[in-house]
Each structure stands twice: as structure tokens, then as C-alpha cells.
Design a protein around this motif. Structure first.
Motif, PDB file in Angstrom:
ATOM      1  N   ASP A   1       7.261 -10.004  -1.980  1.00 22.30           N
ATOM      2  CA  ASP A   1       6.047  -9.298  -1.542  1.00 22.30           C
ATOM      3  C   ASP A   1       5.410  -9.967  -0.330  1.00 22.30           C
ATOM      4  OD1 ASP A   1       6.405  -7.524  -3.586  1.00 22.30           O
ATOM      5  OD2 ASP A   1       4.958  -8.465  -4.949  1.00 22.30           O
ATOM      6  N   GLU A   2       5.353 -11.302  -0.331  1.00 19.38           N
ATOM      7  CA  GLU A   2       4.711 -12.012   0.784  1.00 19.38           C
ATOM      8  C   GLU A   2       5.513 -11.858   2.073  1.00 19.38           C
ATOM      9  OE1 GLU A   2       2.294 -13.724   3.210  1.00 19.38           O
ATOM     10  OE2 GLU A   2       1.748 -13.201   1.145  1.00 19.38           O
ATOM     11  N   GLU A   3       6.852 -11.843   1.945  1.00 19.66           N
ATOM     12  CA  GLU A   3       7.713 -11.651   3.120  1.00 19.66           C
ATOM     13  C   GLU A   3       7.444 -10.289   3.763  1.00 19.66           C
ATOM     14  OE1 GLU A   3      12.513 -11.213   4.139  1.00 19.66           O
ATOM     15  OE2 GLU A   3      11.864 -11.875   2.143  1.00 19.66           O
ATOM     16  N   ARG A   4       7.325  -9.246   2.939  1.00 22.11           N
ATOM     17  CA  ARG A   4       7.050  -7.907   3.467  1.00 22.11           C
ATOM     18  C   ARG A   4       5.642  -7.834   4.060  1.00 22.11           C
ATOM     19  NH1 ARG A   4       8.825  -2.636   3.357  1.00 22.11           N
ATOM     20  NH2 ARG A   4       7.282  -0.993   2.917  1.00 22.11           N
ATOM     21  N   ALA A   5       4.666  -8.452   3.393  1.00 19.71           N
ATOM     22  CA  ALA A   5       3.294  -8.436   3.889  1.00 19.71           C
ATOM     23  C   ALA A   5       3.188  -9.128   5.243  1.00 19.71           C
ATOM     24  CB  ALA A   5       2.360  -9.097   2.875  1.00 19.71           C
ATOM     25  N   ALA A   6       3.902 -10.242   5.411  1.00 18.16           N
ATOM     26  CA  ALA A   6       3.874 -10.971   6.682  1.00 18.16           C
ATOM     27  C   ALA A   6       4.505 -10.140   7.798  1.00 18.16           C
ATOM     28  CB  ALA A   6       4.613 -12.300   6.524  1.00 18.16           C
TER      29      ALA A   6
ATOM     30  N   GLU B   1       5.323   0.458  17.396  1.00 12.82           N
ATOM     31  CA  GLU B   1       6.636   0.066  17.897  1.00 12.82           C
ATOM     32  C   GLU B   1       7.348  -0.810  16.871  1.00 12.82           C
ATOM     33  OE1 GLU B   1       8.661  -1.290  22.107  1.00 12.82           O
ATOM     34  OE2 GLU B   1       6.488  -1.495  21.843  1.00 12.82           O
ATOM     35  N   GLY B   2       8.597  -0.430  16.537  1.00  9.90           N
ATOM     36  CA  GLY B   2       9.380  -1.165  15.548  1.00  9.90           C
ATOM     37  C   GLY B   2       9.181  -0.705  14.120  1.00  9.90           C
ATOM     38  N   GLU B   3       8.339   0.303  13.915  1.00  9.92           N
ATOM     39  CA  GLU B   3       8.045   0.797  12.580  1.00  9.92           C
ATOM     40  C   GLU B   3       9.047   1.872  12.157  1.00  9.92           C
ATOM     41  OE1 GLU B   3       4.189   2.638  10.147  1.00  9.92           O
ATOM     42  OE2 GLU B   3       4.360   2.994  12.306  1.00  9.92           O
ATOM     43  N   THR B   4       9.246   2.017  10.849  1.00 11.80           N
ATOM     44  CA  THR B   4       9.893   3.200  10.292  1.00 11.80           C
ATOM     45  C   THR B   4       8.831   3.952   9.507  1.00 11.80           C
ATOM     46  OG1 THR B   4      12.075   2.153  10.118  1.00 11.80           O
ATOM     47  CG2 THR B   4      11.686   4.114   8.788  1.00 11.80           C
ATOM     48  N   LEU B   5       8.467   5.123  10.001  1.00 11.09           N
ATOM     49  CA  LEU B   5       7.459   5.952   9.348  1.00 11.09           C
ATOM     50  C   LEU B   5       8.168   7.056   8.571  1.00 11.09           C
ATOM     51  CD1 LEU B   5       4.360   6.581   9.091  1.00 11.09           C
ATOM     52  CD2 LEU B   5       4.716   8.250  10.914  1.00 11.09           C
ATOM     53  N   GLY B   6       7.981   7.084   7.259  1.00  6.52           N
ATOM     54  CA  GLY B   6       8.595   8.113   6.433  1.00  6.52           C
ATOM     55  C   GLY B   6       7.746   9.365   6.379  1.00  6.52           C
TER      56      GLY B   6
ATOM     57  N   ASP C   1       8.215   1.695   6.283  1.00  7.79           N
ATOM     58  CA  ASP C   1       7.076   0.777   6.219  1.00  7.79           C
ATOM     59  C   ASP C   1       5.853   1.525   5.696  1.00  7.79           C
ATOM     60  OD1 ASP C   1       8.281  -1.639   7.558  1.00  7.79           O
ATOM     61  OD2 ASP C   1       8.574  -0.165   9.145  1.00  7.79           O
ATOM     62  N   ARG C   2       5.609   2.702   6.250  1.00  9.68           N
ATOM     63  CA  ARG C   2       4.543   3.582   5.762  1.00  9.68           C
ATOM     64  C   ARG C   2       5.133   4.950   5.456  1.00  9.68           C
ATOM     65  NH1 ARG C   2       0.247   5.015   9.596  1.00  9.68           N
ATOM     66  NH2 ARG C   2       1.843   4.641  11.190  1.00  9.68           N
TER      67      ARG C   2
ATOM     68  N   GLY D   1       0.079   6.033   3.507  1.00  6.42           N
ATOM     69  CA  GLY D   1      -0.094   4.689   2.978  1.00  6.42           C
ATOM     70  C   GLY D   1       1.156   3.857   3.088  1.00  6.42           C
ATOM     71  N   GLU D   2       1.016   2.551   2.853  1.00  4.17           N
ATOM     72  CA  GLU D   2       2.159   1.647   2.803  1.00  4.17           C
ATOM     73  C   GLU D   2       3.122   2.159   1.744  1.00  4.17           C
ATOM     74  OE1 GLU D   2       4.821  -1.433   1.757  1.00  4.17           O
ATOM     75  OE2 GLU D   2       3.234  -0.808   0.380  1.00  4.17           O
ATOM     76  N   ALA D   3       4.415   2.112   2.030  1.00  2.00           N
ATOM     77  CA  ALA D   3       5.410   2.822   1.215  1.00  2.00           C
ATOM     78  C   ALA D   3       5.386   2.413  -0.252  1.00  2.00           C
ATOM     79  CB  ALA D   3       6.807   2.602   1.807  1.00  2.00           C
ATOM     80  N   ASP D   4       5.430   1.105  -0.535  1.00  3.32           N
ATOM     81  CA  ASP D   4       5.474   0.654  -1.926  1.00  3.32           C
ATOM     82  C   ASP D   4       4.186   1.001  -2.658  1.00  3.32           C
ATOM     83  OD1 ASP D   4       7.902  -0.316  -1.229  1.00  3.32           O
ATOM     84  OD2 ASP D   4       7.424  -2.438  -1.457  1.00  3.32           O
ATOM     85  N   ALA D   5       3.053   0.810  -1.984  1.00  6.94           N
ATOM     86  CA  ALA D   5       1.755   1.085  -2.618  1.00  6.94           C
ATOM     87  C   ALA D   5       1.596   2.571  -2.918  1.00  6.94           C
ATOM     88  CB  ALA D   5       0.622   0.594  -1.710  1.00  6.94           C
ATOM     89  N   LEU D   6       2.024   3.422  -1.965  1.00  8.07           N
ATOM     90  CA  LEU D   6       1.881   4.860  -2.159  1.00  8.07           C
ATOM     91  C   LEU D   6       2.737   5.348  -3.331  1.00  8.07           C
ATOM     92  CD1 LEU D   6       1.581   7.589   0.498  1.00  8.07           C
ATOM     93  CD2 LEU D   6       3.371   7.831  -1.206  1.00  8.07           C
ATOM     94  N   CYS D   7       3.959   4.813  -3.448  1.00  8.36           N
ATOM     95  CA  CYS D   7       4.850   5.274  -4.527  1.00  8.36           C
ATOM     96  C   CYS D   7       4.436   4.741  -5.885  1.00  8.36           C
ATOM     97  CB  CYS D   7       6.291   4.860  -4.213  1.00  8.36           C
ATOM     98  SG  CYS D   7       7.016   5.768  -2.836  1.00  8.36           S
TER      99      CYS D   7
END
Length: 577
Positions: free
Chosen positions: A300-305, A352-357, A536-537, A550-556
């Protein structure tokens, strides 16, 4: 139980370059009345050609059966029919009547010059004694059952006027039209969002129960197989490697390939760096699958960073008040023009660099949004800023130059490739248009390098699209998008038609390419588990509106709106839950 279908020792060879190549080897299984048999396996394993063999739809000039039987019982108590030897007249009476088939690619399975309603009424009247009105009423009833909006309008629509999911539902209605004893469903829910998919699965179960219909259900989605099938058959390289009840297949797989298939499915409950590969399972036992998953988890911390760094950067795309509506075709000359709102004042930022679902039901506006951003469809109003420049205000010649940076990987790789061009020509053509590299020799070298990057090889450079499987064609589409060195890519249902193992390869490839070339993605899909793995979102759309972001994990894990909860609850779980 009555045996409806028996396949005994079936072998199939296909002719290519004047040589016969083995495709199926000693395939045997049975299907009983009222039973659902699920068939899973990677692209090229022989699932679809087995289904086409049952219908005898392979060209006899390029297909031959060295051994085996395909036995079908037309009516209870009647003698069995070997479809390999029964003759064309008997086959015509069986196809579409006693044996119905939902094909894998609805985009190419429907006649583009005939209205959808006519194509189904023609079949009904061919096999049953009914009037034109009775056939029309039956079609409208079927359209309602499969969840098509505005059935009367779709009855009078041509295939190109419908979305991919709507075309798939038309194909399902056609297969069900004569209440067949055997239904062959070849990826029947591939192009459907999860809520319609759930409705279709319930419909197939209901019809199966009502008519004691046997169902041969081919799918790359193991969740769907777990949800609907009684038994499961695993195919690999033209043969059957495992057959058992669904419970035993999913909870106690015996073959390494089956284990790999199960682990390759994106999971809603865990965040992985990548999906497992075949090599991860070599020499391992069933008990070690959990250990493999554990080694691939993202902390979780790796993804948050990573997200803190990502969202402190620049915005590459900003969409402001984007609106698009489509005119509804008039049924009467002086009828007032009606419109369907596909996009209602959409506002989105992409970093930039994001993957937006981007997720939502079929017809919610996902694909319209993606194509409007690139001006493949001209929106009615609004702005799309790419690095500060409004794409919607650019002259055509400047927009053409901008397309080098902005690419799209389309939903249907077959129709998006020119059938008259070799794969090499399809890759070199965009390089020529945008002046990439000084001559064709260097472009050819780059094209071959791109093919190798997507796990193909130099020999594929000289072949045509029809010579490839669906997964291979999708990798070719990815290579073509990469040919012009883009910065921003829209993936529009780019893995929806792929088997789970090939899907895992393509998803891993897209993520590897993103890291290697520093892409930004918008990832459009109806499959929430795939979108969660990639994104990512996540942006959730409904009826042309954004209902949640929302952030992908939080939204799901904690959806805020009833609609998002409905999408998550509709995901097939079955034994896998």
C-alpha cells in the motif's frame, strides 16, 4: 440423462500453403440435455474450431477430419446424426433451428447491408411456419429479453448504427429465435458490460431450464464459467488437458495450465505488480499458487508514494464541458427530430504517466468520449486541451500532425486492420505518413522490432490479418499504435475479446510498454477487474454523465454511488468468490 451431443476422438487439420496442419487431436466429450459445459483455454487452443466443426461451418476446401465423430440427437428417442457425414440438406435443417450459435465477433457476423430485425425474422420464417407479423413480434420479444433499448428502433436499424454490446445482444437474440435444443455460445458476453452480462447469463439459464436446452459455453472469463457451467473442459494446443465438475476444476485443478489460467484472472481483492506468467507455474504444485500471488503483491505504501509523485506532476489532457448528442433516425417523414445525449458536459483531467480507467454500461458514452477526444467523432461543444492546446480548435492539417502523439487501440482488431495489407505494410504506413525514419528499409527494421516487442516474429511481417488469432491481431494493433512513438494512448476495450491467458499477456505488455516509453493511457473497459488492475484512478460513467471518480482500489472497495455498487455486484464470482 439423455446425451445430446457426443464428440468422439475428433481430429481436425487445416490447409495452409498446400500443407495440412493438425489443429485438433483426439478431442472427446459429451453434453447432456439441460446441461451447460464450459470450455476454457487460450487463443488458438481449439475452442472455436471445435464449435465451428459442430456447425460444419469450416470451408471443406481447407478443413478435413482424419478421424472422429460428432453425434447429435435431433429429438428425444430419435437416432443420432453424425454431422460430419449427414449431408448439406440435413445440416441446413439443423443450423439456426435445432442448433443455435452465438458467434465470437458480432461486428463481422451480422450482414452490414440488412436491417437487424430482418436478419432474425428471415431465420424464424425459414424454420417455422409463421406470418411476417408473428415473426416480427417474436423478434421484438427477444430484443426485450436480451435487454436491448428501444426494440422497435433497433429492429429497423443497420448493424453499423449499434454499439458493440448491442450487436452482441442482437446475435444472442438470433441464436435463441427458434428455441434450439443445443446452444453453442462462443464468447457470448465478450462485448457486454457486467450488468447486461448478468442479465444474459440469467436469460440463458432460464431458457435452458424452460426448454431443457444443452449449452456449450465458450468463454475466456473464468468467473462466467464458474457462474453458469455444470462441468468445465480445459483445452490446450488442440487437445483436452482436463475435464471435471466446475467445483473440482476451480478448487482443485490438476493440470499446471489450468492453475495458470486461474491465477491469470485479474482479482478485485488484491493489487498485483503484474499478472502471473506460465513460467511462474513450471514445476510448482497447486498449494504454491498462493505463494506466487503473494510475491507479486504491491504494498500500500509503495502505491501511495507512486501516486504522490504522479499527481504532483503535469496534466497532459484536460477535458472541459465536452458534449455530444446523436440524432435518432426518423421513422416518419415529418416526425420531429429526436436526439440521444451521449456526453453531458464532461470534465476530466489526465496526468502525465497516469492510467485513467473508464467504466460503465454499454451505451454510457465511454467510446464516444474516447473518440471525441481524438476528433474521430466531432463533439458538439466543449474543449479538449493536450499540453495546453485545444484539439477541437486546431485546423485539420495541424490536427493531422498531432495524431502522431495521440493514438487509439480499438475494440475489434479484425475490422481495424486493412485486410488487403500485410502486417508489415500496416505498420510501415503510419511511419511514412508522419515521416518517421528516412527510408523503408529502416522502417521495416523498426516494424520487425515492434512485432518482436509484442511477442511476434519476423515471419508475421509478411502475413495478412486473417491468418492470425484474435490475441495476435490485438498485439499487432498495439504494435501499430507504437509505430509513431505516441505519448498518449486510448485503449478502447482492447482486451475484451481475448482469452484470460492472452489477456494477461497483453495487460502485462501494456504496463511494461508504459514504463519503457512513458505513455499515458485512458483504459476503457466494461470489465471492472481488468480496469482496477490497470488503473491509477477510475471514472464511472452512466447515461453520458460522470457519476463517480476515485483512486482505483478505494473506489472498488468502497463505492460511493448505488450505480457503482451495482456494477461491482454484477461481476461474476461463482465458486471463485
Amino acid at each position: 440423462m439423455e446425451k445430446l451431443l457426443q464428440i468422439e476422438g475428433l481430429s481436425l487439420e487445416l490447409k495452409r500453403d498446400k500443407e495440412w496442419n493438425p489443429i485438433l487431436s483426439d478431442v472427446s466429450f459429451t453434453l447432456e440435455k439441460g446441461e451447460t459445459l464450459g470450455i476454457v483455454g487460450e487463443s488458438g487452443s481449439g475452442k472455436s474450431v471445435t464449435a465451428l466443426s459442430i456447425m460444419q461451418l469450416l470451408n471443406p476446401g481447407i478443413a478435413r477430419y482424419p478421424s472422429g465423430k460428432i453425434l447429435f440427437r435431433d429429438e428425444e428417442g430419435a437416432p443420432t446424426i453424425d454431422v460430419l457425414t449427414c449431408g448439406e440438406e440435413k445440416l441446413q435443417a439443423l443450423r439456426g433451428n435445432k442448433i443455435g450459435m452465438i458467434f465470437q465477433e458480432p461486428m463481422t457476423s451480422l450482414n452490414p447491408v440488412l436491417k437487424c430485425g430482418f436478419q432474425i425474422t428471415e431465420q424464424i420464417r425459414l424454420h417455422t411456419k409463421c406470418s411476417k407479423k408473428e415473426a416480427r413480434d417474436r423478434v421484438l420479444e427477444l430484443f426485450n429479453e436480451v435487454g436491448l433499448p428501444r426494440p422497435s428502433q433497433i429492429f429497423d436499424s443497420f448493424p453499423h448504427e449499434l454499439s458493440g454490446g448491442q450487436k452482441q445482444r442482437v446475435m444472442i437474440a438470433m441464436a435463441m429465435s427458434c428455441n434450439p435444443r443445443l446452444l453453442i455460445a462462443d464468447e457470448p458476453t465478450t462485448a457486454l458490460d457486467v450488468t447486461i452480462q448478468k442479465k444474459i447469463l440469467e436469460l440463458i439459464r432460464e431458457l435452458q431450464s424452460r426448454y431443457e436446452m444443452g449449452v456449450l459455453f465458450i468463454s475466456h472469463d473464468l468467473g462466467v464459467i464458474a457462474e453458469i457451467a455444470d462441468r468445465a473442459l480445459v483445452m490446450y494446443k488442440g487437445g483436452v488437458v482436463e475435464e471435471n465438475t466446475v467445483r473440482n476444476i476451480f478448487l482443485n485443478p490438476q493440470h499446471n495450465y489450468t492453475r495458470q489460467l486461474l491465477a491469470s484472472r485479474p482479482q478485485m481483492s488484491v493489487r498485483l505488480k503484474r499478472l502471473p506468467r506460465v513460467s511462474d507455474f513450471e514445476g510448482r504444485q497447486n498449494a504454491e499458487i498462493g505463494q506466487i500471488i503473494e510475491t507479486l503483491k504491491v504494498a500500500d505504501e509503495e502505491r501511495a508514494a507512486a501516486h504522490r509523485k504522479l499527481y504532483s506532476g503535469e496534466k497532459i489532457i484536460s477535458i472541459r464541458n465536452l458534449t455530444k448528442r446523436y440524432p435518432v433516425r426518423k421513422r416518419k417523414l415529418f416526425e420531429k427530430q429526436q436526439y440521444v445525449n451521449a456526453l453531458n458536459n464532461i470534465n476530466i483531467d489526465v496526468f502525465e504517466g497516469e492510467t485513467l480507467g473508464l467504466v460503465g454500461e454499454s451505451g454510457c458514452g465511454k467510446t464516444t468520449l474516447g473518440r471525441s477526444m481524438l476528433r474521430l467523432i466531432e463533439p458538439d461543444s466543449g474543449s479538449v486541451f493536450y499540453r495546453g492546446r485545444d484539439l477541437l480548435r486546431l485546423p485539420n492539417d495541424e490536427m493531422r500532425k498531432m495524431r502522431k502523439d495521440l493514438q487509439i487501440i480499438l475494440q475489434d482488431p479484425y475490422s481495424s486492420l486493412n485486410q488487403r495489407l500485410t502486417i508489415g505494410d500496416a505498420l510501415i504506413e503510419p511511419m511514412k505518413v508522419h515521416g518517421i525514419l528516412p527510408d523503408d528499409a529502416q522502417r521495416k527494421k523498426r516494424a520487425i522490432s515492434l512485432l518482436e516487442r509484442v511477442s511476434l516474429n519476423e515471419s508475421h511481417f509478411y502475413r495478412y490479418p486473417h491468418e492470425f488469432s484474435g490475441g495476435q491481431r490485438q498485439r499487432i494493433s498495439i504494435a501499430r499504435a507504437l509505430a509513431v512513438n505516441p505519448k498518449f494512448i486510448i485503449c478502447d476495450e482492447s482486451v475484451s475479446a481475448l482469452d484470460v491467458s492472452v489477456q494477461a499477456q497483453v495487460l502485462n505488455l501494456l504496463n511494461e510498454l508504459k514504463e519503457e516509453y512513458k505513455f499515458t493511457y485512458i483504459f476503457i473497459s466494461h470489465d471492472l477487474s481488468v480496469v482496477k488492475f490497470m488503473s491509477d484512478r477510475i471514472v464511472v460513467m452512466q447515461n453520458g454523465n460522470i457519476v463517480e471518480t476515485g483512486e482505483a482500489d478505494a473506489l472498488c472497495s468502497n463505492p460511493a454511488t448505488p450505480y457503482t455498487k451495482q456494477l461491482i455486484n454484477a461481476i461474476p464470482k461463482g465458486i471463485l468468490s
